[in-house]
Motif scaffolding. Structure first.
Motif, mmCIF file in Angstrom:
data_model
loop_
_atom_site.group_PDB
_atom_site.id
_atom_site.type_symbol
_atom_site.label_atom_id
_atom_site.label_comp_id
_atom_site.label_asym_id
_atom_site.label_seq_id
_atom_site.Cartn_x
_atom_site.Cartn_y
_atom_site.Cartn_z
ATOM 1 N N ALA A 75 7.462 3.503 -8.298
ATOM 2 C CA ALA A 75 6.640 2.336 -7.987
ATOM 3 C C ALA A 75 6.064 2.505 -6.588
ATOM 4 N N LEU A 76 4.855 2.031 -6.383
ATOM 5 C CA LEU A 76 4.157 2.197 -5.100
ATOM 6 C C LEU A 76 3.804 0.850 -4.488
ATOM 7 N N PHE A 77 3.915 0.790 -3.151
ATOM 8 C CA PHE A 77 3.345 -0.349 -2.430
ATOM 9 C C PHE A 77 2.687 0.181 -1.165
ATOM 10 N N ASN A 78 1.634 -0.504 -0.741
ATOM 11 C CA ASN A 78 0.985 -0.118 0.507
ATOM 12 C C ASN A 78 0.449 -1.330 1.243
ATOM 13 N N LEU A 79 0.229 -1.128 2.534
ATOM 14 C CA LEU A 79 -0.376 -2.136 3.399
ATOM 15 C C LEU A 79 -1.661 -1.539 3.950
ATOM 16 N N PHE A 80 -2.672 -2.360 4.090
ATOM 17 C CA PHE A 80 -3.943 -1.873 4.610
ATOM 18 C C PHE A 80 -4.570 -2.954 5.486
ATOM 19 N N CYS A 81 -5.512 -2.523 6.328
ATOM 20 C CA CYS A 81 -6.198 -3.463 7.226
ATOM 21 C C CYS A 81 -7.615 -3.775 6.751
ATOM 22 N N PHE A 82 -8.357 -2.761 6.381
ATOM 23 C CA PHE A 82 -9.767 -2.958 6.058
ATOM 24 C C PHE A 82 -10.058 -2.724 4.584
ATOM 25 N N LYS A 83 -9.936 -1.503 4.162
ATOM 26 C CA LYS A 83 -10.220 -1.148 2.773
ATOM 27 C C LYS A 83 -8.987 -0.495 2.167
ATOM 28 N N ASN A 84 -8.844 -0.662 0.889
ATOM 29 C CA ASN A 84 -7.682 -0.127 0.187
ATOM 30 C C ASN A 84 -8.120 1.018 -0.725
ATOM 31 N N LYS A 85 -8.370 2.186 -0.124
ATOM 32 C CA LYS A 85 -8.822 3.332 -0.905
ATOM 33 C C LYS A 85 -7.716 4.348 -1.140
ATOM 34 N N GLN A 86 -6.740 4.383 -0.255
ATOM 35 C CA GLN A 86 -5.714 5.417 -0.358
ATOM 36 C C GLN A 86 -4.837 5.244 -1.600
ATOM 37 N N MET A 87 -4.611 4.017 -2.041
ATOM 38 C CA MET A 87 -3.758 3.801 -3.202
ATOM 39 C C MET A 87 -4.287 4.572 -4.409
ATOM 40 N N ASP A 88 -5.587 4.528 -4.640
ATOM 41 C CA ASP A 88 -6.170 5.262 -5.775
ATOM 42 C C ASP A 88 -5.922 6.762 -5.657
ATOM 43 N N LYS A 89 -6.023 7.301 -4.448
ATOM 44 C CA LYS A 89 -5.788 8.733 -4.239
ATOM 45 C C LYS A 89 -4.326 9.088 -4.487
ATOM 46 N N ILE A 90 -3.428 8.216 -4.067
ATOM 47 C CA ILE A 90 -1.999 8.469 -4.260
ATOM 48 C C ILE A 90 -1.635 8.362 -5.740
ATOM 49 N N ILE A 91 -2.208 7.404 -6.434
ATOM 50 C CA ILE A 91 -1.980 7.284 -7.880
ATOM 51 C C ILE A 91 -2.452 8.559 -8.579
ATOM 52 N N GLU A 92 -3.621 9.037 -8.215
ATOM 53 C CA GLU A 92 -4.160 10.258 -8.812
ATOM 54 C C GLU A 92 -3.239 11.457 -8.545
ATOM 55 N N PRO A 100 6.579 9.780 -13.346
ATOM 56 C CA PRO A 100 6.666 8.569 -14.177
ATOM 57 C C PRO A 100 6.250 7.328 -13.393
ATOM 58 N N LEU A 101 4.976 7.237 -13.107
ATOM 59 C CA LEU A 101 4.425 6.173 -12.277
ATOM 60 C C LEU A 101 4.335 4.870 -13.064
ATOM 61 N N MET A 102 4.871 3.824 -12.489
ATOM 62 C CA MET A 102 4.789 2.508 -13.127
ATOM 63 C C MET A 102 3.376 1.973 -12.959
ATOM 64 N N ARG A 103 2.933 1.227 -13.897
ATOM 65 C CA ARG A 103 1.549 0.758 -13.916
ATOM 66 C C ARG A 103 1.241 -0.188 -12.760
ATOM 67 N N GLU A 104 2.156 -1.099 -12.457
ATOM 68 C CA GLU A 104 1.917 -2.094 -11.419
ATOM 69 C C GLU A 104 2.146 -1.492 -10.032
ATOM 70 N N THR A 105 1.240 -1.810 -9.108
ATOM 71 C CA THR A 105 1.399 -1.435 -7.705
ATOM 72 C C THR A 105 1.291 -2.708 -6.869
ATOM 73 N N TYR A 106 1.739 -2.621 -5.621
ATOM 74 C CA TYR A 106 1.643 -3.767 -4.727
ATOM 75 C C TYR A 106 0.862 -3.354 -3.490
ATOM 76 N N SER A 107 -0.335 -3.875 -3.346
ATOM 77 C CA SER A 107 -1.175 -3.629 -2.179
ATOM 78 C C SER A 107 -1.398 -4.943 -1.465
ATOM 79 N N CYS A 108 -1.214 -4.935 -0.166
ATOM 80 C CA CYS A 108 -1.422 -6.177 0.572
ATOM 81 C C CYS A 108 -2.118 -5.890 1.893
#
Length: 141
Positions: A75-92, A100-108
């Protein structure tokens, strides 16, 4: 069920959220540098922060060392300030590694003003996220 919560070492706010998530999941948060890659984990929760124009080599190297043989759910979670682009790269990257990546992520989104303190909304969202992930994993075990 064995749950591990890890965060990249340079991410101060991700560490704060990881520690709260870990307490809620009745485990401990630790930096990626202290992770045992040979240990079997039912749920690995990985936290990081997004920095504009900075490639997070520690995070990428950590993911590349993970094995589906030892990590049963990621499972993944991330924090961001401006744009949330890194999550997509990490998922990829996780998908390329066949993890075995879980579908739900937590970005805030984190506030630029707060230092060593996270908004209550961010913390409560992290608690809901880990509760959901544990419940999903428990359903399969």
């Amino acid at each position: 069920m064995k749950v591990q919560v890890v965060y990249t070492t340079h991410c101060k706010d991700a560490k704060l959220l990881a520690e709260d998530i870990a307490r809620y999941a009745r485990t401990y948060a630790r930096p990626t540098t202290e992770f045992n890659f040979d240990e079997d984990i039912d749920l690995l929760v990985l936290g990081f922060e997004e920095y504009p124009c900075v490639k997070d080599k520690e995070l990428e190297e950590f993911i590349c060392r993970l094995s589906r043989q030892h990590v049963h759910n990621l499972a993944l979670f991330n924090l961001f300030c401006f744009k949330n682009k890194q999550m997509d790269k990490i998922i990829e990257l996780c998908q390329k590694q066949d993890l075995p990546l879980m579908r739900e992520t937590y970005s805030c989104k984190k506030s630029l003003k707060t230092k060593h303190c996270l908004d209550d909304v961010v913390v409560s969202g992290g608690r809901i996220y880990i509760e959901d992930m544990v419940n999903i994993c428990n359903h399969y075990y």
